[in-house]
Design an enzyme around this catalytic site. Structure first.
Site, PDB file in Angstrom:
ATOM      1  N   THR A  37      15.960  38.005  34.539  1.00  0.00           N
ATOM      2  CA  THR A  37      16.295  36.309  35.307  1.00  0.00           C
ATOM      3  C   THR A  37      17.260  36.666  35.834  1.00  0.00           C
ATOM      4  OG1 THR A  37      15.252  35.030  33.520  1.00  0.00           O
ATOM      5  CG2 THR A  37      16.607  33.754  35.157  1.00  0.00           C
ATOM      6  N   TYR A  90      12.975  43.663  22.915  1.00  0.00           N
ATOM      7  CA  TYR A  90      12.759  43.020  24.249  1.00  0.00           C
ATOM      8  C   TYR A  90      11.280  43.316  24.525  1.00  0.00           C
ATOM      9  CZ  TYR A  90      12.108  39.951  28.858  1.00  0.00           C
ATOM     10  OH  TYR A  90      11.678  39.204  29.753  1.00  0.00           O
ATOM     11  N   LYS A  98      13.372  39.217  21.356  1.00  0.00           N
ATOM     12  CA  LYS A  98      12.199  38.779  22.433  1.00  0.00           C
ATOM     13  C   LYS A  98      10.471  39.005  21.977  1.00  0.00           C
ATOM     14  CE  LYS A  98      13.562  36.601  26.860  1.00  0.00           C
ATOM     15  NZ  LYS A  98      13.778  36.714  27.968  1.00  0.00           N
TER      16      LYS A  98
END
Length: 355
Positions: A99, A185, A213
């Site tokens: 992001t 992740y 995550k």
């Protein structure tokens, strides 16, 4: 065919940062980093933040990195973004993740932004730095540098594109875990490879394994939490993941826009009505690969300058209109900033291909 020369947006080919204040600040951060790296040790890294402190974080924002027209970092806008998150109860900031466009940064840029975040906000929130790479050597170097400038934990995607075997995944992460607290992740839509439970359960035995995550789904979340593994979910799955499947919290993209609503969703109990209200925003944020929609939205809210580093370009005019309508439907008061949301025109955007 789209190119920097014929895109329907303004383009800039400014090289590097020139002599602006952003460059000076980042150079200062880099100098501090060099000193701290020489003085740091694995023991010092582990002492800074306990694993349990990181595991307890419920609300983490994967923060956007804003740019100047030159393509350099807009640190003033970045600081305003982070301060807004802190004011709305965010407990952790993820720096330079997908992001935050770490994939569009040099390692020096990435580490300097982590250092700036630690120096500016490390006494208010936990700082998680993205240090993932498809090259184990690069991942090790980035992790060591990130901890040397004071980050609390590192986020690591699995090696992407040039994928490896399951044994290779274990070996990759086992090369990183001795350095300090690591969050894995798992996002197969980006990496094109799932990190299966058989691998995660091996890695979870390491004392520096913080948690995962997980983007695959809530069945996977429940499988891990039943085994005592800490899990963070993503925006669209967090309501069920948190309140039905035992996830500790969220690493959120939407909180860049509606941090108060996301905090309520994570902190204040099961709320299907609020979840339903947020779903159109969650879906809008992924109409193109993230963070294209987020970047467009923040620009239309007047929070950041409308600057994109290629290969990202703004959403179409129709999609930009869709966001304005979404804000009006949900209520402007729920979104960050104070300016009226507006539909930006193509010529309002600046696209940089050299920075």
């Amino acid at each position: 065919m789209l190119s920097a020369s014929n895109l329907p947006f303004s383009t800039s080919i400014t090289t590097n940062f020139n002599n602006n204040s952003t460059y000076c600040k980042l150079q200062q951060a880099n100098a501090r980093f060099d000193v701290r790296l020489r003085l740091s040790s694995s023991a010092a890294v582990k002492d800074r933040t306990s694993i349990e402190e990181v595991r307890s974080l419920r609300f983490i924002t994967a923060v956007k990195t804003p740019y100047l027209p030159s393509g350099g970092f807009d640190l003033e806008a970045y600081d305003n973004l982070v301060n807004t998150q802190i004011a709305n109860g965010v407990e952790g900031i993820l720096v330079a993740g997908s992001t935050g466009e770490g994939q569009l940064m040099t390692w020096d840029e990435q580490i300097m932004l982590i250092a700036h975040t630690v120096n500016s906000f490390g006494n208010k929130v936990k700082v998680i730095g993205n240090a993932g790479s498809n090259c184990t050597k690069e991942a090790i170097n980035a992790t060591e540098r990130g901890f040397a400038v004071g980050m609390d934990a590192a986020l690591h995607i699995n090696p992407y594109y040039g994928r490896t075997s399951m044994a290779g995944l274990v070996a990759h992460y086992n090369s990183l875990l001795p350095i300090g607290p690591i969050i894995i992740y798992n996002v197969p839509s980006r990496s094109n490879q799932d990190i299966p439970p058989s691998v995660v359960e091996i890695l979870a035995q390491n004392p520096n394994f913080v948690g995962i995550k997980e983007c695959v789904g809530n069945e996977r979340v429940k499988l891990y939490t039943d085994k005592g593994i800490v899990v963070w979910s993503v925006d669209s799955l967090i309501h069920e993941a948190k309140w039905d499947c035992g996830a500790v919290g969220v690493q959120s993209v939407a909180s860049n826009l509606v941090p108060g609503l996301m905090r309520e969703l994570v902190f204040e109990g099961k709320n299907p009505t609020l979840h339903s209200k947020l779903m159109p925003l969650f879906h809008w944020l992924i109409i193109e690969p993230s963070p294209i929609a987020l970047n467009t939205a923040l620009a239309q809210l007047g929070i950041i300058k409308p600057v994109f580093r290629l290969p990202y370009v703004p959403l179409s005019k129709e999609q930009r209109v869709g966001f304005v309508n979404l804000v009006k439907e949900m209520g402007r008061e729920h979104f960050v900033g104070e300016k009226d949301v507006q539909v930006l025109e193509d010529d309002d955007f600046i696209i940089v291909d050299r920075y």
